[in-house]
Motif scaffolding. Structure first.
Motif, PDB file in Angstrom:
ATOM      1  N   UNK A 103      11.246  31.683  57.532  1.00 46.53           N
ATOM      2  CA  UNK A 103      10.217  31.666  56.498  1.00 46.53           C
ATOM      3  C   UNK A 103      10.683  30.788  55.331  1.00 46.53           C
ATOM      4  N   UNK A 104       9.766  30.059  54.772  1.00 49.74           N
ATOM      5  CA  UNK A 104      10.065  29.173  53.640  1.00 49.74           C
ATOM      6  C   UNK A 104       9.885  29.956  52.348  1.00 49.74           C
ATOM      7  N   UNK A 105      11.008  30.478  51.829  1.00 49.91           N
ATOM      8  CA  UNK A 105      10.988  31.258  50.589  1.00 49.91           C
ATOM      9  C   UNK A 105      12.027  30.630  49.653  1.00 49.91           C
ATOM     10  N   UNK A 106      11.633  29.678  48.827  1.00 50.25           N
ATOM     11  CA  UNK A 106      12.584  28.938  47.992  1.00 50.25           C
ATOM     12  C   UNK A 106      13.517  29.832  47.181  1.00 50.25           C
ATOM     13  N   UNK A 107      13.021  30.958  46.686  1.00 46.64           N
ATOM     14  CA  UNK A 107      13.847  31.825  45.837  1.00 46.64           C
ATOM     15  C   UNK A 107      14.950  32.541  46.622  1.00 46.64           C
ATOM     16  N   UNK A 108      14.823  32.568  47.948  1.00 48.05           N
ATOM     17  CA  UNK A 108      15.828  33.246  48.768  1.00 48.05           C
ATOM     18  C   UNK A 108      16.575  32.280  49.679  1.00 48.05           C
ATOM     19  N   UNK A 109      16.552  31.005  49.360  1.00 47.73           N
ATOM     20  CA  UNK A 109      17.276  30.019  50.155  1.00 47.73           C
ATOM     21  C   UNK A 109      18.603  29.692  49.474  1.00 47.73           C
TER      22      UNK A 109
END
Length: 295
Positions: free
Chosen positions: A261-267
């Protein structure tokens, strides 16, 4: 039981003489007699009958001698094994390992090391990173591999590899949002599979959430598990989403079982470390393992 006294008893038993036993051990006859008398007092039985100039073992003496020679044989084997450990890269090496490196990093390390040092065997203890660090610090395990840099100054840490962290889910999960970047608010309401406290993976997630003003309590946790394999298995079957490592998830992603999943805050990235106690004596097997994997 004092080994020196036990040795004196054995020499008397074998030579049937206190004076001859003293000569062999370079001790006086009174000292040999005192050693045997102390053993008799400790055991509460008579070990020899002194019949004039003859020394005859009692039944208790026969029993003690039969077991004593086994003790000395074991000591000789232990000494030989220690000599071997001191001079050669041999023996069993205990390794504490957190779950992700246990699955994705350690097998390759052991394969390469074993080709060069085939006489070393391994006992692998898989626990979360905090437990591995605790056991290495206490001296219970000589070396470990963990997903967090230790804070204790007594533990030496060598960086091994970087890893990408990500959130994954079953590709065909009915509750999965359409593709595209997702916000924390969107994924907080999705069902989560959560690792146990002490897990370095969970610690990374907690810090990422804190950086966005959130916490674990803001997530909808459907399932709690104790290991990486379990979290991936539940995610693959649509139970929920999980925060994990690319090192262990990439094969399932490549096969289309999971999707990232593309989740910038958790990358982001994380590091794995080889750790050992700075005060621990390094026998050749441990030193070779550390050197082989850190140079």
């Amino acid at each position: 039981m004092d080994v020196r006294k036990l040795e004196a008893f054995c020499r008397v038993y074998e030579l049937q003489s206190f004076s001859k036993a003293g000569d062999v051990m370079f001790l006086s006859q009174p000292t040999i007699s005192s050693h045997v008398a102390n053993l008799e007092e400790e055991l509460g039985v008579k070990l020899f009958d002194r019949l004039g100039r003859k020394v005859i073992p009692t039944q208790a003496g026969d029993v003690l001698y039969g077991n004593a020679i086994k003790v000395f044989a074991n000591l000789d084997r232990a000494k030989a094994s220690i000599e071997m450990l001191r001079d050669r890269v041999v023996g069993d090496l205990g390794i504490g390992c957190s779950t992700i490196p246990s699955l994705s990093i350690l097998p390759g390390m052991l394969a390469g090391f074993s080709k060069k040092y085939p006489e070393v065997s391994f006992t692998i203890h898989t626990h979360d990173s905090s437990e591995v660090l605790k056991r290495v610090l206490s001296g219970a395990w000589p070396v470990g591999i963990v997903g967090q840099k230790p804070e204790d100054a007594e533990i030496v840490a060598h960086h091994l590899v970087d890893d990408e962290i990500m959130v994954v889910a079953a590709r065909n999960a009915s509750w999965l949002p359409e593709s595209g970047a997702l916000s924390l608010a969107q994924v907080a309401s999705l069902p989560w599979i959560m690792r146990e406290r002490g897990s370095a993976t969970r610690l990374v997630l907690e810090r990422a959430l804190e950086g966005s003003g959130r916490s674990i309590q803001d997530l909808t946790i459907r399932c709690r598990v104790e290991g990486t394999s379990e979290s991936l298995a539940h995610a693959a079957n649509g139970v929920g989403i999980c925060f994990t490592s690319r090192l262990v998830a990439e094969d399932m992603i490549a096969r289309g079982v999971l999707t990232a999943l593309d989740i910038p805050e958790l990358s982001g990235t994380r590091q794995f470390y080889l750790v050992y106690h700075s005060g621990r004596h390094m026998f050749p097997a441990l030193k070779a393992f550390v050197d082989f994997n850190t140079k």
